[in-house]
Design a protein around this motif. Sequence first.
Motif, PDB file in Angstrom:
ATOM      1  N   GLY A 283       0.821  -1.214   0.000  1.00  0.00           N
ATOM      2  CA  GLY A 283       0.000   0.000   0.000  1.00  0.00           C
ATOM      3  C   GLY A 283       0.847   1.253   0.000  1.00  0.00           C
ATOM      4  O   GLY A 283       0.541   2.237  -0.691  1.00  0.00           O
ATOM      5  N   THR A 284       1.930   1.223   0.777  1.00  0.00           N
ATOM      6  CA  THR A 284       2.866   2.357   0.814  1.00  0.00           C
ATOM      7  C   THR A 284       3.453   2.610  -0.567  1.00  0.00           C
ATOM      8  O   THR A 284       3.572   3.756  -1.010  1.00  0.00           O
ATOM      9  N   ALA A 285       3.812   1.519  -1.262  1.00  0.00           N
ATOM     10  CA  ALA A 285       4.379   1.645  -2.612  1.00  0.00           C
ATOM     11  C   ALA A 285       3.378   2.280  -3.569  1.00  0.00           C
ATOM     12  O   ALA A 285       3.745   3.108  -4.417  1.00  0.00           O
ATOM     13  N   PHE A 286       2.096   1.923  -3.452  1.00  0.00           N
ATOM     14  CA  PHE A 286       1.064   2.511  -4.303  1.00  0.00           C
ATOM     15  C   PHE A 286       0.941   4.015  -4.063  1.00  0.00           C
ATOM     16  O   PHE A 286       0.826   4.800  -5.004  1.00  0.00           O
ATOM     17  N   ILE A 287       0.968   4.411  -2.809  1.00  0.00           N
ATOM     18  CA  ILE A 287       0.839   5.831  -2.488  1.00  0.00           C
ATOM     19  C   ILE A 287       2.077   6.598  -2.957  1.00  0.00           C
ATOM     20  O   ILE A 287       1.982   7.725  -3.458  1.00  0.00           O
ATOM     21  N   PHE A 288       3.256   5.988  -2.820  1.00  0.00           N
ATOM     22  CA  PHE A 288       4.463   6.627  -3.349  1.00  0.00           C
ATOM     23  C   PHE A 288       4.372   6.756  -4.864  1.00  0.00           C
ATOM     24  O   PHE A 288       4.821   7.751  -5.443  1.00  0.00           O
ATOM     25  N   GLY A 289       3.797   5.740  -5.502  1.00  0.00           N
ATOM     26  CA  GLY A 289       3.615   5.808  -6.948  1.00  0.00           C
ATOM     27  C   GLY A 289       2.740   6.987  -7.334  1.00  0.00           C
ATOM     28  O   GLY A 289       3.006   7.679  -8.318  1.00  0.00           O
ATOM     29  N   MET A 290       1.692   7.233  -6.533  1.00  0.00           N
ATOM     30  CA  MET A 290       0.814   8.376  -6.778  1.00  0.00           C
ATOM     31  C   MET A 290       1.591   9.682  -6.666  1.00  0.00           C
ATOM     32  O   MET A 290       1.456  10.579  -7.510  1.00  0.00           O
ATOM     33  N   ILE A 291       2.427   9.798  -5.628  1.00  0.00           N
ATOM     34  CA  ILE A 291       3.203  11.017  -5.396  1.00  0.00           C
ATOM     35  C   ILE A 291       4.166  11.282  -6.561  1.00  0.00           C
ATOM     36  O   ILE A 291       4.253  12.399  -7.080  1.00  0.00           O
ATOM     37  N   VAL A 292       4.881  10.233  -6.978  1.00  0.00           N
ATOM     38  CA  VAL A 292       5.854  10.381  -8.069  1.00  0.00           C
ATOM     39  C   VAL A 292       5.139  10.717  -9.375  1.00  0.00           C
ATOM     40  O   VAL A 292       5.597  11.561 -10.155  1.00  0.00           O
ATOM     41  N   LEU A 293       4.000  10.082  -9.605  1.00  0.00           N
ATOM     42  CA  LEU A 293       3.239  10.359 -10.822  1.00  0.00           C
ATOM     43  C   LEU A 293       2.790  11.811 -10.874  1.00  0.00           C
ATOM     44  O   LEU A 293       2.878  12.470 -11.922  1.00  0.00           O
ATOM     45  N   LEU A 294       2.330  12.323  -9.738  1.00  0.00           N
ATOM     46  CA  LEU A 294       1.920  13.724  -9.662  1.00  0.00           C
ATOM     47  C   LEU A 294       3.099  14.655  -9.941  1.00  0.00           C
ATOM     48  O   LEU A 294       2.963  15.668 -10.615  1.00  0.00           O
ATOM     49  N   ALA A 295       4.254  14.296  -9.401  1.00  0.00           N
ATOM     50  CA  ALA A 295       5.425  15.161  -9.549  1.00  0.00           C
ATOM     51  C   ALA A 295       5.938  15.196 -10.989  1.00  0.00           C
ATOM     52  O   ALA A 295       6.393  16.233 -11.470  1.00  0.00           O
ATOM     53  N   PHE A 296       5.858  14.049 -11.680  1.00  0.00           N
ATOM     54  CA  PHE A 296       6.419  13.970 -13.029  1.00  0.00           C
ATOM     55  C   PHE A 296       5.425  14.315 -14.124  1.00  0.00           C
ATOM     56  O   PHE A 296       5.816  14.535 -15.261  1.00  0.00           O
ATOM     57  N   SER A 297       4.143  14.340 -13.769  1.00  0.00           N
ATOM     58  CA  SER A 297       3.125  14.612 -14.780  1.00  0.00           C
ATOM     59  C   SER A 297       3.310  15.996 -15.374  1.00  0.00           C
ATOM     60  O   SER A 297       3.380  16.998 -14.675  1.00  0.00           O
ATOM     61  N   LYS A 298       3.388  16.088 -16.695  1.00  0.00           N
ATOM     62  CA  LYS A 298       3.566  17.383 -17.357  1.00  0.00           C
ATOM     63  C   LYS A 298       2.352  18.273 -17.176  1.00  0.00           C
ATOM     64  O   LYS A 298       2.447  19.493 -17.191  1.00  0.00           O
ATOM     65  N   LYS A 299       1.193  17.634 -16.997  1.00  0.00           N
ATOM     66  CA  LYS A 299      -0.013  18.415 -16.774  1.00  0.00           C
ATOM     67  C   LYS A 299      -0.170  18.794 -15.317  1.00  0.00           C
ATOM     68  O   LYS A 299      -1.037  19.582 -14.972  1.00  0.00           O
ATOM     69  N   SER A 300       0.674  18.204 -14.457  1.00  0.00           N
ATOM     70  CA  SER A 300       0.698  18.523 -13.031  1.00  0.00           C
ATOM     71  C   SER A 300      -0.627  18.280 -12.334  1.00  0.00           C
ATOM     72  O   SER A 300      -0.873  18.802 -11.260  1.00  0.00           O
TER      73      SER A 300
END
Length: 320
Positions: A283-300
């Motif tokens: 579950g922690t890995a999934f939430i970290f994935g969300m954080i990283v995805l938000l940070a790298f998303s060009k649309k932010s």
Amino acid sequence: MKKPSRNTGLFLVITGSLFWGICGTVAQKLFQEFSVDVNWLVTMRLLIAGVLLLAVQFFIKDRTQILGVWKNKRVAIHLIIFGLLGMLAVQYTYMASIHHGNAAVATLLQYTAPAMVIIYLVLRKLTTLTKIDIITVTLAIVGCFFLLTNGSLSQLSVPTIAIIWGILSGVALAFYTLYAVPLLKQFDSLVIVGWAMIIGGIALSFIHPPWKMDYTSLTVEAYLYLIFVIVFGTMIAFWFYIESLQSLSPKETSLLSSIEPLAAVLTTVIWLHEPYGFFQWVGTAFIFGMIVLLAFSKKSTAVASEAKNKSKRTKPLRVS
């Protein structure tokens, strides 16, 4: 003032994020081993850190803004609401979740706020739903499921009351994020957050006055932990984060600030020896994935898009 170098910015955001993450674990130590009252700790944290942040503004930045924020009645009312329903709500719900559960779960639940903001903006038709938004919300939901159940529907891995406070912390952070935008168009972040902390601290003082505490019952070790929570985990952490924006992009600071939940999880498990199951790590890995995805998303994502539409001067706020 000379603009800090990129290396300095990296040091500031990483150090600040580490302080934020460790702060939650230290607070848990105070609750469990020294029986510190959560209301008293939140009151002291808000009042002292708020004064220190305004002191930084006074000596380093534009000091006229400190009182200038109160000259406009509409802005003043906005700031009071932000202090009570934003800052105080976030700080109290977060600490209450730690008090009834642990710092790792409380921090990760609070980090679901971006997904809540996306849902809110989509429902209000303020933005369109993108594939990134769908993935982000899915990661947050699945991550929370594993984090809170450890893969078993028969029992929760943390007390129900801790989960409720943690979810409320995420909701409060979502409100905090959206409501702060107009204020940040006119004033520095240190001014807004400093006053918001003081407002929240004064309000909570009516419930638990800071002087109603047996200070002699606390040991030297407890006082050192208190200093860390108030000074390093709040005032310095926020100051460093804001200063890092002078040499790093908001996307970089958002990504690097994901060190905060990592620090909270590791210190909770290693230092406080909290049990943490396999599926909780998933579950922690999934939430970290969300954080990283938000940070790298060009649309932010919807959060950044909404902020950008309202003001190019808006800087991200931190509250942990």
